[in-house]
Design an enzyme around this catalytic site. Structure first.
Site, PDB file in Angstrom:
ATOM      1  CG  PHE A 109      -0.479   0.282   2.289  1.00 33.55           C
ATOM      2  CD1 PHE A 109      -0.429   1.784   2.915  1.00 33.55           C
ATOM      3  CD2 PHE A 109       0.231  -0.271   3.508  1.00 33.55           C
ATOM      4  CE1 PHE A 109      -0.535   1.956   4.273  1.00 33.55           C
ATOM      5  CE2 PHE A 109       0.899   0.470   4.556  1.00 33.55           C
ATOM      6  CZ  PHE A 109       0.038   1.310   5.293  1.00 33.55           C
ATOM      7  CE  LYS A 110       3.385   1.656   4.704  1.00 30.60           C
ATOM      8  NZ  LYS A 110       4.871   1.253   5.371  1.00 30.60           N
TER       9      LYS A 110
END
Length: 494
Positions: A109-110
């Site tokens: 998700f980064k």
């Protein structure tokens, strides 16, 4: 829209200045002077794609960016790097909607924020007539590091240095970092845990003498960690987008409240959802899911934050954190935006490793529900979901799934729920495959990737295929006390 420090009432900067600085001079985090309301209705935004919603949300915060500048940053960030047109698709499984935030370049998700941060940062540098080379300094518990490296690799006018705990990330996570290409990238393994890395980076930022030495050498620091407001704002977007998708597809009615489950260690991802709620997104409860390093769970239960405990290495290493940096932004809001009180809490955390909020502040935490998952419970959540539906999730998402199941048992709340799926199962193949079947124990990570493809039918992501045979390009290792020296050596600063 101006930004102020959580620890200093006299510091106000523009969005571009806050992005450039990363951390305020007083060690506080930048927050907007006001949290804006969503400028359009859900009905209007439900007709938009991800990029259009990103522009609609982010322009409310980044008011010193021109329309052309912001649209350009968004276009460059959310392109073919993502392997799905939707950027952040929803997958319905076992009465919940999994928000898949792992379709970017590094399958975590980064990527959602770190795909755009380099562009926001370079535009910010031009706006503020910065001539120094910007040195991005980042500590990672596994995912931020690779996403930041991929985002900044080859970006003119920048260098990036990533610190990670030597034995505190998965084999895939480590290999992703140490094989990173790019003349401006540098990766350093640290003999310690993530909190040691994070504290070391903060100390480097606060070292004024070092800052002057770098200035003379033509450098200045900035951060790609979730403390940078340029990381937080893009994360709000995917919660707005997900809600709009549910509405558009008829899964929820107009203004219907939903729950959002977020597995989190550093509190940034769930804080973005909280900002979304403050902007007017109809959210009932935010479920804060912790692993066995349950410092956030204990805080929400008792109002007492205490990092003085055993640090545990778990199967969800990106959450193996005892100092949740972004919680400071919530504390600031709970104090009524009082920088002195916030400073007192943060100083207590630094000096004693603990603090206790007031009963009134604790009463204002009703937006949150906290739970945690033991290792065996995480594995059971992964196994059970696969057996029921054929859908495979990673260990961090397994933590969120377990906490959601416990919440349902406890509250009988059947509201439509989004679970943040924060990483691809391909990033944690050993734990995921062993959770599904013990016969996979002891197999090589890449053999397990092949087995996961057969089992799930989901093709192996490019991010995994690329590192199978990639050469190791980074092998620097240091002690915690030598982090500053390692930075100076890489930059050639005497």
């Amino acid at each position: 829209m101006m930004y102020k420090s959580t620890r200093g009432s006299n510091i106000e900067v523009t969005a571009s200045q806050a992005i450039l600085k990363g951390l305020s001079e007083d060690q506080g985090l930048f927050v907007p002077t006001d949290i804006p309301k969503l400028p359009l209705s859900i009905e209007e935004m439900s007709k938009m794609d991800y990029k259009e919603i990103a522009y609609t949300v982010m322009k409310e915060y980044l008011t010193d960016f021109t329309k052309e500048e912001l649209r350009s940053c968004i276009e460059k960030a959310y392109d073919e790097k993502f392997d799905t047109k939707e950027i952040a698709p929803l997958f319905h499984a076992d009465n919940a909607y999994y928000l898949e935030l792992f379709h970017g370049k590094t399958i975590a998700f980064k990527d959602m924020a770190l795909s755009i941060l380099p562009y926001l940062l370079t535009v910010s540098a031009k706006k503020n007539k910065v001539t120094n080379e910007i040195v991005i300094l980042t500590a990672t518990s596994g995912d931020t590091g690779k996403a930041a490296l991929a985002g900044f690799a080859g970006v003119e006018g920048t260098k990036i240095i990533v610190f990670y705990p030597k034995d505190g990330v998965s084999p895939i996570q480590e290999r992703q970092m140490v094989t990173q290409k790019g003349d401006n990238t540098h990766v350093i393994a640290v003999h310690g845990n993530f909190d040691h890395c994070q504290t070391g980076v903060k100390e480097i930022f606060s070292n004024k003498e070092l800052g002057r030495e770098l200035e003379k050498a033509g450098y200045q620091f900035s951060s790609a960690n979730s403390i940078n407001i340029g990381r937080l704002i893009p994360q709000i977007v995917y919660y707005v987008y997900a809600y709009c998708c549910l509405y558009k597809n008829g899964h929820i009615k107009k203004d219907e409240k939903i729950n959002i489950v977020v597995p989190t260690g550093n509190f940034g991802n769930i804080l973005a959802a909280y900002y979304g709620k403050k902007m007017g997104l109809p959210i009932h409860k935010l479920l804060c899911a912790s692993n066995e390093n349950k410092v956030l769970y204990d805080f929400f239960q008792t109002g007492f934050y205490n990092k003085n405990r055993e640090f545990k290495l778990t199967s969800s290493p990106s959450m193996d954190i005892l100092i949740s940096s972004n919680l400071e932004r919530l504390i600031y809001l709970l104090t009524g935006e009082d920088p002195e009180k916030t400073m007192d809490y943060m100083e207590a955390l630094k000096e004693k490793g603990e603090y206790k909020i007031t009963d009134e502040m604790k009463r204002n935490l009703e937006d949150f529900y906290a739970g945690y998952s033991k290792e065996e419970e995480t594995f059971e959540a992964i196994s059970s979901l696969y057996k029921k539906t054929g859908y495979v999730i990673d260990t961090h998402t397994g933590v969120g799934t377990h906490v959601y199941n416990e919440y349902i048992k406890e509250t009988k709340d059947k509201k439509t729920t989004i679970i943040s799926s924060t990483a691809s199962p391909y990033k944690f193949t050993r734990y995921v495959m062993e959770a599904i079947d013990k016969k996979y124990e002891g197999l090589d990570a890449f053999v397990l990737a092949d087995e996961l493809w057969k089992l799930s039918g989901v093709p192996i992501p490019r991010a995994i295929e690329e590192i199978r045979t990639a050469p190791i390009l980074h092998n620097t290792v240091c002690q915690v006390k030598d982090m500053e020296r390692a930075v100076k050596e890489y930059l050639g600063v005497k």
